[in-house]
Design an enzyme around this catalytic site. Structure first.
Site, PDB file in Angstrom:
ATOM      1  N   GLU A 235      70.358  42.960  27.580  1.00 42.29           N
ATOM      2  CA  GLU A 235      70.093  42.745  29.074  1.00 42.29           C
ATOM      3  C   GLU A 235      70.409  44.096  29.744  1.00 42.29           C
ATOM      4  OE1 GLU A 235      69.054  40.991  32.166  1.00 42.29           O
ATOM      5  OE2 GLU A 235      69.826  39.340  30.452  1.00 42.29           O
ATOM      6  N   GLU A 342      53.070  42.407  17.926  1.00 41.52           N
ATOM      7  CA  GLU A 342      53.439  43.718  17.455  1.00 41.52           C
ATOM      8  C   GLU A 342      54.235  43.629  16.281  1.00 41.52           C
ATOM      9  OE1 GLU A 342      54.520  46.819  19.935  1.00 41.52           O
ATOM     10  OE2 GLU A 342      53.027  46.465  21.379  1.00 41.52           O
TER      11      GLU A 342
HETATM   12  C1  LIG Z   1      55.663  51.721  17.366  1.00 36.93           C
HETATM   13  C2  LIG Z   1      55.149  51.725  18.844  1.00 36.93           C
HETATM   14  O1  LIG Z   1      54.659  52.781  19.097  1.00 36.93           O
HETATM   15  N1  LIG Z   1      55.122  50.662  19.309  1.00 36.93           N
HETATM   16  C3  LIG Z   1      54.728  50.762  20.784  1.00 36.93           C
HETATM   17  C4  LIG Z   1      53.697  49.810  20.894  1.00 36.93           C
HETATM   18  O2  LIG Z   1      53.541  49.362  21.974  1.00 36.93           O
HETATM   19  C5  LIG Z   1      54.626  49.072  22.812  1.00 36.93           C
HETATM   20  C6  LIG Z   1      54.204  48.665  24.281  1.00 36.93           C
HETATM   21  O3  LIG Z   1      53.324  47.568  23.976  1.00 36.93           O
HETATM   22  C7  LIG Z   1      55.611  50.079  22.827  1.00 36.93           C
HETATM   23  O4  LIG Z   1      56.794  49.779  23.548  1.00 36.93           O
HETATM   24  C8  LIG Z   1      56.175  50.379  21.612  1.00 36.93           C
HETATM   25  O5  LIG Z   1      56.904  51.478  21.353  1.00 36.93           O
END
Ligand SMILES: CC(=O)N[C@H]1CO[C@H](CO)[C@@H](O)[C@@H]1O
Ligand SMILES: *[C@@H]1O[C@H](CO)[C@@H](O)[C@H](O)[C@H]1NC(C)=O
Ligand SMILES: *[C@@H]1O[C@H](CO)[C@@H](O)[C@H](O)[C@H]1NC(C)=O
Ligand SMILES: *[C@@H]1O[C@H](CO)[C@@H](O)[C@H](O)[C@H]1NC(C)=O
Length: 408
Positions: A235, A342
């Site tokens: 948080e 991601e």
């Molecule tokens: C590995 C990397 O660079 N990830 C990035 C991908 O994008 C997000 C934002 O959506 C970043 O916070 C991450 O660092």
């Protein structure tokens, strides 16, 4: 004999290169980048807007062979063999970076500060059987600060973004619009739910008739000065989960109000999957309401020690499933769907196993409807360790066949 390049400086994340790699863009209206292709490929006009270095079949040689960066032999256990009783993802694919590049430069110059994904890259992944593309873009380019977040769109940027989105969906794939803004607009936190709602009503209105569009809302707070990396934060002081939740709910309301009622919406906050529960997000996000009942909770997960996705070393070969376990249980307990927007890791045996384990656990859980590798995109340096940009991004040789394709 090749001519010397008229190479313009690409502002960010571009390694100076003598010539354009195979499949790369080498021309088209307004193109200011390289126009000479690597040996074994030829600059070929696809359209008025796009010329591409295509392998020269005459020689039978492409740069794939000569630019191979992954030379280790894979020995990791991998693939979906042994992943019993899995349910395939509804959405599986990659992030397509480019339009959000040069994020400190507004609007910046197309071809210098930012670009758009290469159609050839989209074709590549569709050809492999993937059906999902997350397309990051920058809000300041779409709704310029001069007129603000609720103001009119930049028609040129919107046109290019729309071209990309339509290209993806014309292939039968799904395209997620991802305002890659870290909850920041024009150097200030986005806090007005009504403005954010209006932005989304306006944007969704542009795409409401395209059923293959997905609305994501990137609320990652990485750029807040008090944060170092949100994926490793619990948080944070400045951004209560309740604020992120309120913005997400406003966006859902705004999107549906535009008449976009069939499309999936990704609800998103600022933590990685591994801290979703411990951060307190889980305490508030279960309350999300969508009149059309078509939302999924988006999380991100990297597998390096601090979870930031910046180191090619994974904590262990089982870290992927382990880091997602608590979030998966929470989704199950709350009867919600998850979307891993991601995931990325290094090109090595431990990481390949860890990615495979993550995807297996997700597909066995019954609650994760999709996943998206970080990242494809034309401007990643050749040594960017999670690049999956064809033909020779570091994840292409081993991660793709061993840890991703088996989960299609
Ligand atoms: C590995 C990397 O660079 N990830 C990035 C991908 O994008 C997000 C934002 O959506 C970043 O916070 C991450 O660092
Ligand atoms: C897979 O599902 C079948 C049918 O539900 C069940 O009998 C079997 O035990 C499951 N296998 C595993 C490894 O969970
Ligand atoms: C849009 O793309 C074209 C090339 O297709 C380029 O000439 C133009 O500058 C781009 N504009 C923006 C704002 O992205
Ligand atoms: C990556 O992580 C490993 C293991 O924690 C460490 O030894 C290495 O120094 C890190 N590399 C970088 C570039 O930080």
């Amino acid at each position: 004999m090749k001519n010397l390049l008229a190479l313009t400086t690409l502002a960010i994340a571009v390694s100076p290169a003598a010539s354009v790699a195979v499949w790369g863009q080498c021309g088209g209206q307004g193109w200011t980048g390289g126009t000479v292709c690597d040996a074994g490929s030829t600059c070929t006009v696809s359209s008025q807007y796009y010329s591409q270095c295509l392998p020269s079949t005459a020689t039978g040689t492409t740069t794939v062979a000569t630019t191979t960066t992954a030379t280790t032999t894979a020995t990791a256990p991998s693939g979906s063999t042994g992943c019993a009783n899995r349910t395939k993802f509804k959405f599986f694919g990659v992030n397509q970076s480019g339009a959000e590049f040069g994020s400190a430069t507004w609007p910046g110059t197309w071809g210098k500060d930012f670009t758009f994904p290469a159609p050839s890259s989209i074709d590549y992944f569709v050809g492999k059987g993937f059906n999902f593309f997350r397309v990051p873009f920058l809000m300041e380019r779409l709704v310029p600060p001069a007129t603000g977040i609720t103001g009119p769109f930049s028609s040129a940027y919107l046109a290019n973004l729309t071209t990309t989105i339509n290209y993806i969906t014309s292939k039968g794939a799904f395209a997620a619009l991802d305002p890659h803004n870290y909850m920041i607009y024009n150097n200030a936190a986005i806090t007005s739910t009504s403005n954010f709602q209006t932005f989304w009503t306006n944007l969704a209105g542009q795409f409401k008739n395209n059923n293959n569009v997905i609305f994501g809302k990137y609320l990652h707070s990485a750029s807040f000065p008090q944060l170092t990396d949100p994926d490793v934060m619990n948080e944070p002081n400045g951004i209560p989960a309740s604020t992120a939740f309120a913005l997400n709910q406003a966006a859902v309301n705004g999107i549906r109000a535009s008449g976009a009622t069939t499309q999936l919406i990704l609800v998103e906050a600022w933590t990685g999957g591994w801290t979703w529960v411990s951060s307190g997000n889980s305490a508030v996000f279960g309350a999300i309401k969508d009149p059309n009942n078509n939302v999924a909770i988006e999380m991100h997960q990297y597998l390096d020690s601090d979870g930031s996705g910046t180191n090619a070393t994974c904590v262990s070969s089982t870290i992927g499933a382990e880091r997602l376990a608590a979030a998966t249980s929470w989704l199950q307990a709350n009867n919600l769907k998850g979307f891993l927007g991601e995931i990325g890791a290094g090109n090595n045996a431990a990481c390949i196993s860890a990615v495979s384990g993550a995807l297996c656990s997700m597909q066995q859980s019954g609650v994760w409807i999709g996943a998206s590798w970080w990242a494809a995109g034309p401007w990643w340096p050749t040594d960017y360790f999670t690049s999956i940009e064809p033909p020779s991004g570091l994840a292409i040789a081993q991660v793709l066949p061993q840890a991703l394709l088996p989960y299609l």
